[in-house]
Motif scaffolding. Structure first.
Motif, PDB file in Angstrom:
ATOM      1  N   LEU A   1       0.796  -1.222   0.000  1.00  0.00           N
ATOM      2  CA  LEU A   1       0.000   0.000   0.000  1.00  0.00           C
ATOM      3  C   LEU A   1       0.837   1.285   0.000  1.00  0.00           C
ATOM      4  N   LYS A   2       1.847   1.331   0.834  1.00  0.00           N
ATOM      5  CA  LYS A   2       2.507   2.604   1.130  1.00  0.00           C
ATOM      6  C   LYS A   2       3.108   3.268  -0.108  1.00  0.00           C
ATOM      7  N   LEU A   3       2.816   4.551  -0.263  1.00  0.00           N
ATOM      8  CA  LEU A   3       3.354   5.340  -1.372  1.00  0.00           C
ATOM      9  C   LEU A   3       4.445   6.278  -0.870  1.00  0.00           C
ATOM     10  N   GLY A   4       5.500   6.439  -1.655  1.00  0.00           N
ATOM     11  CA  GLY A   4       6.658   7.224  -1.252  1.00  0.00           C
ATOM     12  C   GLY A   4       6.355   8.695  -0.998  1.00  0.00           C
ATOM     13  N   GLY A   5       5.949   9.439  -2.059  1.00  0.00           N
ATOM     14  CA  GLY A   5       5.869  10.895  -1.906  1.00  0.00           C
ATOM     15  C   GLY A   5       4.457  11.381  -1.622  1.00  0.00           C
ATOM     16  N   GLU A   6       4.186  12.630  -2.004  1.00  0.00           N
ATOM     17  CA  GLU A   6       2.841  13.163  -1.877  1.00  0.00           C
ATOM     18  C   GLU A   6       2.131  13.053  -3.214  1.00  0.00           C
ATOM     19  N   ILE A   7       0.812  13.019  -3.178  1.00  0.00           N
ATOM     20  CA  ILE A   7       0.049  13.034  -4.430  1.00  0.00           C
ATOM     21  C   ILE A   7      -0.588  14.418  -4.539  1.00  0.00           C
ATOM     22  N   LEU A   8      -0.105  15.206  -5.501  1.00  0.00           N
ATOM     23  CA  LEU A   8      -0.549  16.598  -5.537  1.00  0.00           C
ATOM     24  C   LEU A   8      -1.529  16.895  -6.659  1.00  0.00           C
ATOM     25  N   SER A   9      -1.771  15.930  -7.533  1.00  0.00           N
ATOM     26  CA  SER A   9      -2.720  16.193  -8.626  1.00  0.00           C
ATOM     27  C   SER A   9      -3.496  14.921  -8.936  1.00  0.00           C
ATOM     28  N   SER A  10      -4.587  15.069  -9.680  1.00  0.00           N
ATOM     29  CA  SER A  10      -5.356  13.878 -10.079  1.00  0.00           C
ATOM     30  C   SER A  10      -4.512  12.980 -10.952  1.00  0.00           C
ATOM     31  N   ARG A  11      -3.726  13.617 -11.783  1.00  0.00           N
ATOM     32  CA  ARG A  11      -2.854  12.821 -12.671  1.00  0.00           C
ATOM     33  C   ARG A  11      -1.904  11.965 -11.844  1.00  0.00           C
ATOM     34  N   GLY A  12      -1.337  12.584 -10.841  1.00  0.00           N
ATOM     35  CA  GLY A  12      -0.444  11.851  -9.944  1.00  0.00           C
ATOM     36  C   GLY A  12      -1.164  10.700  -9.275  1.00  0.00           C
ATOM     37  N   ALA A  13      -2.426  10.959  -8.884  1.00  0.00           N
ATOM     38  CA  ALA A  13      -3.209   9.920  -8.221  1.00  0.00           C
ATOM     39  C   ALA A  13      -3.421   8.727  -9.153  1.00  0.00           C
ATOM     40  N   VAL A  14      -3.841   9.041 -10.401  1.00  0.00           N
ATOM     41  CA  VAL A  14      -4.103   7.957 -11.357  1.00  0.00           C
ATOM     42  C   VAL A  14      -2.835   7.150 -11.618  1.00  0.00           C
ATOM     43  N   GLU A  15      -1.720   7.868 -11.778  1.00  0.00           N
ATOM     44  CA  GLU A  15      -0.474   7.146 -12.067  1.00  0.00           C
ATOM     45  C   GLU A  15      -0.058   6.270 -10.896  1.00  0.00           C
ATOM     46  N   ALA A  16      -0.177   6.791  -9.710  1.00  0.00           N
ATOM     47  CA  ALA A  16       0.190   6.004  -8.527  1.00  0.00           C
ATOM     48  C   ALA A  16      -0.719   4.781  -8.401  1.00  0.00           C
ATOM     49  N   LEU A  17      -1.989   5.028  -8.588  1.00  0.00           N
ATOM     50  CA  LEU A  17      -2.971   3.937  -8.508  1.00  0.00           C
ATOM     51  C   LEU A  17      -2.650   2.849  -9.511  1.00  0.00           C
ATOM     52  N   SER A  18      -2.389   3.279 -10.752  1.00  0.00           N
ATOM     53  CA  SER A  18      -2.178   2.284 -11.808  1.00  0.00           C
ATOM     54  C   SER A  18      -0.944   1.449 -11.513  1.00  0.00           C
ATOM     55  N   GLY A  19       0.063   2.093 -10.940  1.00  0.00           N
ATOM     56  CA  GLY A  19       1.257   1.336 -10.566  1.00  0.00           C
ATOM     57  C   GLY A  19       0.956   0.289  -9.515  1.00  0.00           C
ATOM     58  N   LYS A  20       0.274   0.713  -8.475  1.00  0.00           N
ATOM     59  CA  LYS A  20      -0.007  -0.217  -7.381  1.00  0.00           C
ATOM     60  C   LYS A  20      -0.972  -1.327  -7.783  1.00  0.00           C
ATOM     61  N   VAL A  21      -2.054  -0.927  -8.481  1.00  0.00           N
ATOM     62  CA  VAL A  21      -3.044  -1.931  -8.879  1.00  0.00           C
ATOM     63  C   VAL A  21      -2.411  -2.905  -9.873  1.00  0.00           C
ATOM     64  N   GLY A  22      -1.532  -2.388 -10.728  1.00  0.00           N
ATOM     65  CA  GLY A  22      -0.816  -3.265 -11.656  1.00  0.00           C
ATOM     66  C   GLY A  22      -0.065  -4.350 -10.919  1.00  0.00           C
ATOM     67  N   GLY A  23       0.619  -3.964  -9.870  1.00  0.00           N
ATOM     68  CA  GLY A  23       1.351  -4.943  -9.059  1.00  0.00           C
ATOM     69  C   GLY A  23       0.415  -5.979  -8.473  1.00  0.00           C
ATOM     70  N   VAL A  24      -0.714  -5.529  -7.950  1.00  0.00           N
ATOM     71  CA  VAL A  24      -1.688  -6.456  -7.370  1.00  0.00           C
ATOM     72  C   VAL A  24      -2.180  -7.438  -8.430  1.00  0.00           C
ATOM     73  N   LEU A  25      -2.473  -6.944  -9.619  1.00  0.00           N
ATOM     74  CA  LEU A  25      -2.969  -7.815 -10.695  1.00  0.00           C
ATOM     75  C   LEU A  25      -1.927  -8.868 -11.064  1.00  0.00           C
ATOM     76  N   LEU A  26      -0.668  -8.457 -11.118  1.00  0.00           N
ATOM     77  CA  LEU A  26       0.369  -9.421 -11.474  1.00  0.00           C
ATOM     78  C   LEU A  26       0.493 -10.516 -10.415  1.00  0.00           C
ATOM     79  N   VAL A  27       0.440 -10.129  -9.149  1.00  0.00           N
ATOM     80  CA  VAL A  27       0.530 -11.131  -8.078  1.00  0.00           C
ATOM     81  C   VAL A  27      -0.691 -12.049  -8.118  1.00  0.00           C
ATOM     82  N   LEU A  28      -1.866 -11.463  -8.322  1.00  0.00           N
ATOM     83  CA  LEU A  28      -3.081 -12.278  -8.451  1.00  0.00           C
ATOM     84  C   LEU A  28      -2.939 -13.258  -9.613  1.00  0.00           C
ATOM     85  N   GLY A  29      -2.422 -12.743 -10.733  1.00  0.00           N
ATOM     86  CA  GLY A  29      -2.257 -13.596 -11.905  1.00  0.00           C
ATOM     87  C   GLY A  29      -1.306 -14.745 -11.626  1.00  0.00           C
ATOM     88  N   PHE A  30      -0.214 -14.434 -10.984  1.00  0.00           N
ATOM     89  CA  PHE A  30       0.744 -15.479 -10.646  1.00  0.00           C
ATOM     90  C   PHE A  30       0.116 -16.522  -9.738  1.00  0.00           C
TER      91      PHE A  30
END
Lengths: 131, 114
Positions: free
Chosen positions: A67-96
């Motif tokens: 879950l933990k994110l390194g920096g601050e999220i200061l924009s919606s764009r930042g939020a989407v990018e952070a989310l996509s990174g984290k959810v991507g990781g979850v999907l890969l682990v689920l897939g495995f």
């Protein structure tokens, strides 16, 4: 404004929903494999349930750990990018985990079939019937 | 098939080693070892050709099937948990032909391996 909290919440909701969806798919469709392997429905259901518990433990464990994110999220764009990174990781682990489960089911089934295979050669002769 | 009795050449060192190895393996079907041509073998199987069982390894199932030579070896492998899939691979004619030739060669020269 730091959007980190809404991002965390969105991440958790999405990840948990995905985990539950994959777990239920495995539970429903894996049952057929297990009934074939164990020949008994109560045993198959029991093993199925145990495997799903393990699946939840591993995957929800990863979701919470990652879950933990390194920096601050200061924009919606930042939020989407952070989310996509984290959810991507979850999907890969689920897939495995999903493929690993299939592999385990398939091995169990192959081993169960082996037990019932007849000899691959014909005998040379037979004993006379016992007196 | 609930039991396999293996009549083996007790005078041959290679055969004794093979017997020990088979005895150690995890088995689907229990294996029982009896010296070929001996009193116990003749007592258990009065109708059997015991001279033939001295020339070639003989395996007898409790259901009456008799396997000799290469077939006996395949049945032994079939009885083992770890090697049943190898035995089943002998359904392919090519694999069977090669295995049979190999086993016959080793068996013919078994007294050379000590």
């Amino acid at each position: 404004m730091d959007l980190i909290l809404p991002t965390y919440i969105a991440y958790l909701i999405i990840s948990i929903l995905l985990t539950v969806w994959v777990a239920r798919t495995l539970h429903r469709n894996g049952r057929v494999f297990l009934v074939d392997v164990f020949r008994r429905e109560d045993l198959a259901d029991s093993v199925n349930h145990l495997l799903v518990v393990g699946f939840y433990l591993v995957n929800l464990g990863y979701v919470t750990l990652a879950l933990k994110l390194g920096g601050e999220i200061l924009s919606s764009r930042g939020a989407v990018e952070a989310l996509s990174g984290k959810v991507g990781g979850v999907l890969l682990v689920l897939g495995f985990m999903h493929f690993f489960n299939l592999f385990v089911f398939s091995r169990m089934r192959k081993r169960a079939r082996l037990r019932h295979e007849p000899p691959p050669v014909e005998p040379d002769s037979h004993l006379a019937p016992a007196h | 098939m609930r039991r396999l009795t293996i009549l083996y050449d007790a005078d041959c060192a290679l055969c004794r080693r093979a017997r020990a190895w088979l005895g150690r393996q995890s088995q689907y079907v229990p294996l029982v070892f009896v010296a070929a041509g001996g009193e116990e073998a003749r007592g258990l199987f009065p109708g059997l050709d015991h001279d033939a069982s001295l020339a070639e390894i003989t395996v007898i199932a409790d259901t009456g099937e008799i396997y000799r030579g290469p077939k006996a070896w395949i049945i032994c492998l079939w009885a083992l948990r770890r090697h049943r899939s190898t035995a089943l691979a002998m359904r392919t004619p090519g694999a069977w032909w090669a295995a049979e030739a190999f086993i016959r060669q080793v068996s013919k020269n078994r007294n050379r391996f000590a």
